[in-house]
Design an enzyme around this catalytic site. Structure first.
Site, PDB file in Angstrom:
ATOM      1  CG  HIS A   1       3.110 -10.093   7.792  1.00  0.00           C
ATOM      2  ND1 HIS A   1       3.585  -8.970   7.133  1.00  0.00           N
ATOM      3  CD2 HIS A   1       2.119  -9.844   8.246  1.00  0.00           C
ATOM      4  CE1 HIS A   1       2.806  -8.046   7.343  1.00  0.00           C
ATOM      5  NE2 HIS A   1       1.705  -8.571   7.930  1.00  0.00           N
TER       6      HIS A   1
ATOM      7  CG  ASP B   1       6.409  -8.850   5.205  1.00  0.00           C
ATOM      8  OD1 ASP B   1       6.001 -10.165   4.941  1.00  0.00           O
ATOM      9  OD2 ASP B   1       5.695  -8.026   6.231  1.00  0.00           O
TER      10      ASP B   1
ATOM     11  CB  SER C   1      -0.383  -6.621   6.416  1.00  0.00           C
ATOM     12  OG  SER C   1       0.265  -6.156   7.509  1.00  0.00           O
ATOM     13  N   GLY C   2       0.202  -6.174   3.354  1.00  0.00           N
ATOM     14  CA  GLY C   2       0.532  -6.814   1.929  1.00  0.00           C
ATOM     15  C   GLY C   2       0.035  -5.807   0.870  1.00  0.00           C
TER      16      GLY C   2
HETATM   17  C1  4AZ Z   1      -0.356  -4.841  11.015  1.00  0.00           C
HETATM   18  O1  4AZ Z   1      -0.424  -5.354  12.068  1.00  0.00           O
HETATM   19  C2  4AZ Z   1       0.195  -3.472  10.751  1.00  0.00           C
HETATM   20  N1  4AZ Z   1       1.246   1.169  11.083  1.00  0.00           N
HETATM   21  C3  4AZ Z   1       0.196  -2.935   9.624  1.00  0.00           C
HETATM   22  C4  4AZ Z   1       0.793  -1.599   9.410  1.00  0.00           C
HETATM   23  C5  4AZ Z   1       1.322  -1.032  10.435  1.00  0.00           C
HETATM   24  C6  4AZ Z   1       1.377  -1.606  11.839  1.00  0.00           C
HETATM   25  C7  4AZ Z   1       0.742  -3.033  11.956  1.00  0.00           C
HETATM   26  C8  4AZ Z   1       1.810   0.301  10.282  1.00  0.00           C
HETATM   27  O2  4AZ Z   1      -0.813  -5.438  10.052  1.00  0.00           O
END
Ligand code: 4AZ
Length: 240
Positions: A66, A112, A203-204
């Site tokens: 993502h 993902d 993320s990632g």
């Molecule tokens: C995000 O939106 C995201 N708490 C990343 C990690 C988590 C929630 C959202 C986990 O990038």
């Protein structure tokens, strides 16, 4: 009344909840590149950090699908060897191509994960990929790394890499939190009481167990809420 410093310190320690420091959420600053030499930031060409990743080969980065699926490879810059994103330390490379797991659609449906190929190999130690599913045993503790938010609803980000230690949660507990939980594609990590978690823009990034890449920051509801763990891509399902 004046209290001796040691008494004040004890008072402060007693009234501060165990995981309350606002850092990833509830983490600490990574002080030395050698702690996480394989950690990379994904940035736009103008230097805006939007995701993390990990070097799994000199010219290969594992990240979340993502993070990249709506972007062209050449619009993604990978930065390695740099803890403080305000500096120009370390090295950077554009992405020449990427592969996304077959059938990926949205993080909560799994798959993902993406592998990015760099135009220039990076001179840093790579992170070995976990080889056995023992890394997902409940109460194994992993370390998650990122430049993301330090509180769910505070958009200020630190330019400094943070890390936090978080226990893997049992599948039953994760299913109770998320109807969409798929134990073949994901795992959860968090404390029942919340307080420590990955968050937006983490993320990632890697979740490291026993020195190996076990998970990739993928999704969750909010950040660090009680009984609401972070959900990670189950790397051993997709990479070997
Ligand atoms: C995000 O939106 C995201 N708490 C990343 C990690 C988590 C929630 C959202 C986990 O990038």
């Amino acid at each position: 009344m004046r209290l001796p410093a040691v008494v004040l310190a004890l008072l402060v320690i007693t009234v501060t909840p165990a995981h309350a420091e606002p850092r990833v959420v509830g983490g600490v600053v990574v002080e030395d590149v050698d702690e996480a030499p394989w950690m990379v930031a994904l940035t736009t060409s103008s230097g805006y950090q939007f995701c993390g990743g990990a070097l799994v080969g000199p010219d290969l980065v594992a990240t979340a699908a993502h993070c990249v699926y709506s972007r062209t490879p050449s619009s993604i810059t990978v930065v390695g060897g740099r803890l403080d994103l305000r500096t120009d330390g370390g090295s950077s490379s554009v992405v020449t191509q990427y592969q996304i797991a077959d059938g990926y659609s949205t993080p909560s449906r799994g798959k993902d994960i993406a592998l990015l190929t760099l135009a220039r190999p990076m001179p840093y130690r790579v992170l070995p990929v976990a080889a056995t599913t023992g890394v997902y045993d409940a109460r194994k503790v992993g370390v998650v790394y990122g430049w993301g938010r330090q509180e769910e609803s505070n958009t200020d980000k630190s330019p400094l890499l943070h890390k936090a230690s978080i226990p893997v949660m049992a599948d039953e507990q994760c299913s109770a939190a998320y109807a969409r939980y798929d134990a073949g594609a994901m795992f959860c990590a968090g404390y029942p009481e919340g307080g420590v978690d990955s968050c937006i823009d983490d993320s990632g990034g890697p979740f490291v167990v026993d020195g190996r890449l076990a998970g990739i920051v993928s999704w969750g509801i909010g950040c660090a809420r009680p009984n609401t763990p972070g959900v990670y891509t189950r790397v051993t399902t997709y990479l070997s």
